[in-house]
Design a protein around this motif. Structure first.
Motif, PDB file in Angstrom:
ATOM      1  N   ARG A  38      -1.474  -2.755   8.017  1.00  0.00           N
ATOM      2  CA  ARG A  38      -1.599  -3.122   6.602  1.00  0.00           C
ATOM      3  C   ARG A  38      -0.255  -3.501   6.005  1.00  0.00           C
ATOM      4  N   ASP A  68      -8.941   4.493   6.355  1.00  0.00           N
ATOM      5  CA  ASP A  68      -8.082   3.411   6.844  1.00  0.00           C
ATOM      6  C   ASP A  68      -6.607   3.829   6.825  1.00  0.00           C
ATOM      7  N   ARG A 118      -2.294  10.824   2.555  1.00  0.00           N
ATOM      8  CA  ARG A 118      -3.488  10.550   1.760  1.00  0.00           C
ATOM      9  C   ARG A 118      -4.751  10.736   2.609  1.00  0.00           C
ATOM     10  N   PRO A 156       0.839  -1.190   0.000  1.00  0.00           N
ATOM     11  CA  PRO A 156       0.000   0.000   0.000  1.00  0.00           C
ATOM     12  C   PRO A 156       0.880   1.247   0.000  1.00  0.00           C
ATOM     13  N   THR A 159      -9.481  -3.922  -6.782  1.00  0.00           N
ATOM     14  CA  THR A 159     -10.382  -4.596  -5.839  1.00  0.00           C
ATOM     15  C   THR A 159     -10.690  -3.681  -4.656  1.00  0.00           C
ATOM     16  N   GLY A 160      -9.759  -2.795  -4.279  1.00  0.00           N
ATOM     17  CA  GLY A 160     -10.029  -1.826  -3.220  1.00  0.00           C
ATOM     18  C   GLY A 160     -11.217  -0.941  -3.608  1.00  0.00           C
ATOM     19  N   LEU A 203      -7.170  -8.197   5.464  1.00  0.00           N
ATOM     20  CA  LEU A 203      -7.620  -8.571   4.132  1.00  0.00           C
ATOM     21  C   LEU A 203      -9.041  -9.124   4.198  1.00  0.00           C
ATOM     22  N   ARG A 223     -14.833  -0.815  -1.871  1.00  0.00           N
ATOM     23  CA  ARG A 223     -15.382   0.436  -1.318  1.00  0.00           C
ATOM     24  C   ARG A 223     -16.754   0.733  -1.925  1.00  0.00           C
ATOM     25  N   LYS A 262       0.383   2.277  -6.996  1.00  0.00           N
ATOM     26  CA  LYS A 262      -0.158   1.384  -8.023  1.00  0.00           C
ATOM     27  C   LYS A 262      -1.375   1.998  -8.722  1.00  0.00           C
ATOM     28  N   GLN A 292      -5.731 -16.277  -4.188  1.00  0.00           N
ATOM     29  CA  GLN A 292      -6.288 -15.371  -5.206  1.00  0.00           C
ATOM     30  C   GLN A 292      -5.541 -15.522  -6.528  1.00  0.00           C
ATOM     31  N   LEU A 294       0.902   7.319   2.867  1.00  0.00           N
ATOM     32  CA  LEU A 294      -0.446   6.904   3.275  1.00  0.00           C
ATOM     33  C   LEU A 294      -1.018   7.875   4.296  1.00  0.00           C
ATOM     34  N   VAL A 330     -13.567 -11.482  -2.225  1.00  0.00           N
ATOM     35  CA  VAL A 330     -12.802 -10.723  -3.215  1.00  0.00           C
ATOM     36  C   VAL A 330     -12.813 -11.437  -4.570  1.00  0.00           C
TER      37      VAL A 330
HETATM   38  P1  ADP Z   1      -4.108   0.288  -0.692  1.00  0.00           P
HETATM   39  O1  ADP Z   1      -3.695   0.636  -2.068  1.00  0.00           O
HETATM   40  O2  ADP Z   1      -3.930   1.386   0.279  1.00  0.00           O
HETATM   41  O3  ADP Z   1      -3.566  -1.016  -0.202  1.00  0.00           O
HETATM   42  P2  ADP Z   1      -6.647  -0.747  -1.611  1.00  0.00           P
HETATM   43  O4  ADP Z   1      -7.619   0.234  -2.117  1.00  0.00           O
HETATM   44  O5  ADP Z   1      -5.926  -1.594  -2.594  1.00  0.00           O
HETATM   45  O6  ADP Z   1      -5.663   0.088  -0.688  1.00  0.00           O
HETATM   46  O7  ADP Z   1      -7.342  -1.739  -0.561  1.00  0.00           O
HETATM   47  C1  ADP Z   1      -8.035  -1.259   0.570  1.00  0.00           C
HETATM   48  C2  ADP Z   1      -8.487  -2.414   1.445  1.00  0.00           C
HETATM   49  O8  ADP Z   1      -9.395  -3.255   0.698  1.00  0.00           O
HETATM   50  C3  ADP Z   1      -7.373  -3.362   1.892  1.00  0.00           C
HETATM   51  O9  ADP Z   1      -6.723  -2.892   3.037  1.00  0.00           O
HETATM   52  C4  ADP Z   1      -8.163  -4.653   2.133  1.00  0.00           C
HETATM   53  O10 ADP Z   1      -8.849  -4.631   3.350  1.00  0.00           O
HETATM   54  C5  ADP Z   1      -9.191  -4.623   1.019  1.00  0.00           C
HETATM   55  N1  ADP Z   1      -8.719  -5.334  -0.199  1.00  0.00           N
HETATM   56  C6  ADP Z   1      -8.447  -4.780  -1.422  1.00  0.00           C
HETATM   57  N2  ADP Z   1      -8.042  -5.724  -2.295  1.00  0.00           N
HETATM   58  C7  ADP Z   1      -8.053  -6.902  -1.624  1.00  0.00           C
HETATM   59  C8  ADP Z   1      -7.730  -8.249  -1.979  1.00  0.00           C
HETATM   60  N3  ADP Z   1      -7.281  -8.578  -3.209  1.00  0.00           N
HETATM   61  N4  ADP Z   1      -7.854  -9.213  -1.008  1.00  0.00           N
HETATM   62  C9  ADP Z   1      -8.291  -8.909   0.218  1.00  0.00           C
HETATM   63  N5  ADP Z   1      -8.610  -7.664   0.614  1.00  0.00           N
HETATM   64  C10 ADP Z   1      -8.502  -6.664  -0.294  1.00  0.00           C
END
Ligand code: ADP
Length: 188
Positions: free
Chosen positions: A137, A128, A124, A8, A30-31, A57, A35, A12, A91, A121, A63
Motif C-alpha cells: 500500500r 489489510d 491497528r 496510509p 472512500t475507504g 487501489l 468497506r 487522516k 479522481q 498500521l 470509487v
Molecule cells: P488507509 O487509511 O489505511 O489507506 P482507507 O480506509 O483509506 O485506508 O482505504 C482502504 C482501501 O480502500 C485502500 O487500500 C484501497 O484499496 C481502497 N480505497 C480507498 N479509497 C480509495 C480511492 N480513492 N481510490 C481507490 N481505492 C481506494
C-alpha cells in the motif's frame, strides 16, 4: 471542500472526525464507503473486496461513482472533508468536475516517515494491515497518489502537516491551518 492527503497510517481519519465535529463539515472516507459496500455485498463491493485485501487501489470508476452518489453539489457548497479521496489524478479531475473548482479550498498533506507509518498500521491490525500488504500500500501510495501533492501545491492549495507527533499536536496544527483558511476563503 477540504482534502486530506497523505499515506496510509498518517492519521487522516482521526483528524477528519475531529474537523467534522469542530466545524460541522461532512466527512466522507472512500475507504469507509468501500468497506460498507463490501459488507453489504453490492456489485461495487464485490468488485472491490479482493483489490482492497491486496492493498491495491479500487478502480477509479467504482470509487468515483461511490463518491458522486454521496457528494452532491449541495455538500460541496456546504463544506465536506474528503479522507482518502482523491488518490489518483483521474479522481482529482472528477472531483473538479463534480464541484466548482473554487469549492476545493484546501488540501492538508499529512507526512510521516515510512517506518512510523508501518508501525502504526501494524498495531491497528485491520484485515489489510499485514506487513506484506502495508508495504504494498505504501508503494502504491508513493507511485500513484503522491503526484497529487504537486497537483495541489501548483494550485496553491497545499498545507503540509507533520504527522510524526502526538495526536493533540497534530490536531492543534490542523485547527490553526483550517481556521486560518476558513477566515480567508469559502471552504465552508
Ligand atoms: P488507509 O487509511 O489505511 O489507506 P482507507 O480506509 O483509506 O485506508 O482505504 C482502504 C482501501 O480502500 C485502500 O487500500 C484501497 O484499496 C481502497 N480505497 C480507498 N479509497 C480509495 C480511492 N480513492 N481510490 C481507490 N481505492 C481506494
Amino acid at each position: 471542500v477540504l482534502i486530506l492527503l497523505g499515506p496510509p497510517g498518517a492519521g487522516k481519519g482521526t483528524q477528519a472526525r475531529m474537523l467534522e465535529e469542530r466545524f460541522g463539515l461532512v466527512q466522507l472516507s472512500t475507504g469507509d464507503l468501500l468497506r460498507a459496500a463490501v459488507a453489504q455485498g453490492t456489485e461495487a463491493g464485490k468488485a472491490a473486496k479482493a483489490v482492497m485485501e491486496a492493498g491495491d487501489l479500487v478502480s477509479d470508476q467504482i470509487v468515483i461513482d461511490i463518491l458522486r452518489d454521496r457528494l452532491n453539489a449541495d455538500d460541496c457548497a456546504k463544506g465536506v472533508i474528503l479522507d482518502g479521496f482523491p488518490r489518483t489524478i483521474a479522481q482529482a479531475a472528477a472531483l473538479e468536475e463534480a464541484c466548482t473548482s473554487d469549492a476545493i479550498g484546501l488540501s492538508l498533506y499529512f507526512t510521516a516517515p515510512e517506518a512510523v507509518l508501518t508501525d502504526r498500521l501494524l498495531s491497528r491490525g485491520r484485515q489489510d494491515d499485514t506487513l506484506e500488504v502495508i508495504t504494498h500500500r505504501l508503494s502504491v501510495y508513493a507511485k500513484t497518489t503522491e503526484p497529487l501533492v504537486k497537483h495541489y501545491a501548483d494550485q496553491g492549495l497545499l498545507r503540509e502537516i507533520n504527522s510524526d507527533r502526538a495526536v493533540e499536536d497534530i490536531q492543534a496544527d490542523v485547527l490553526t491551518t483550517v481556521s486560518g483558511a476558513l477566515n480567508q476563503s469559502n471552504i465552508a
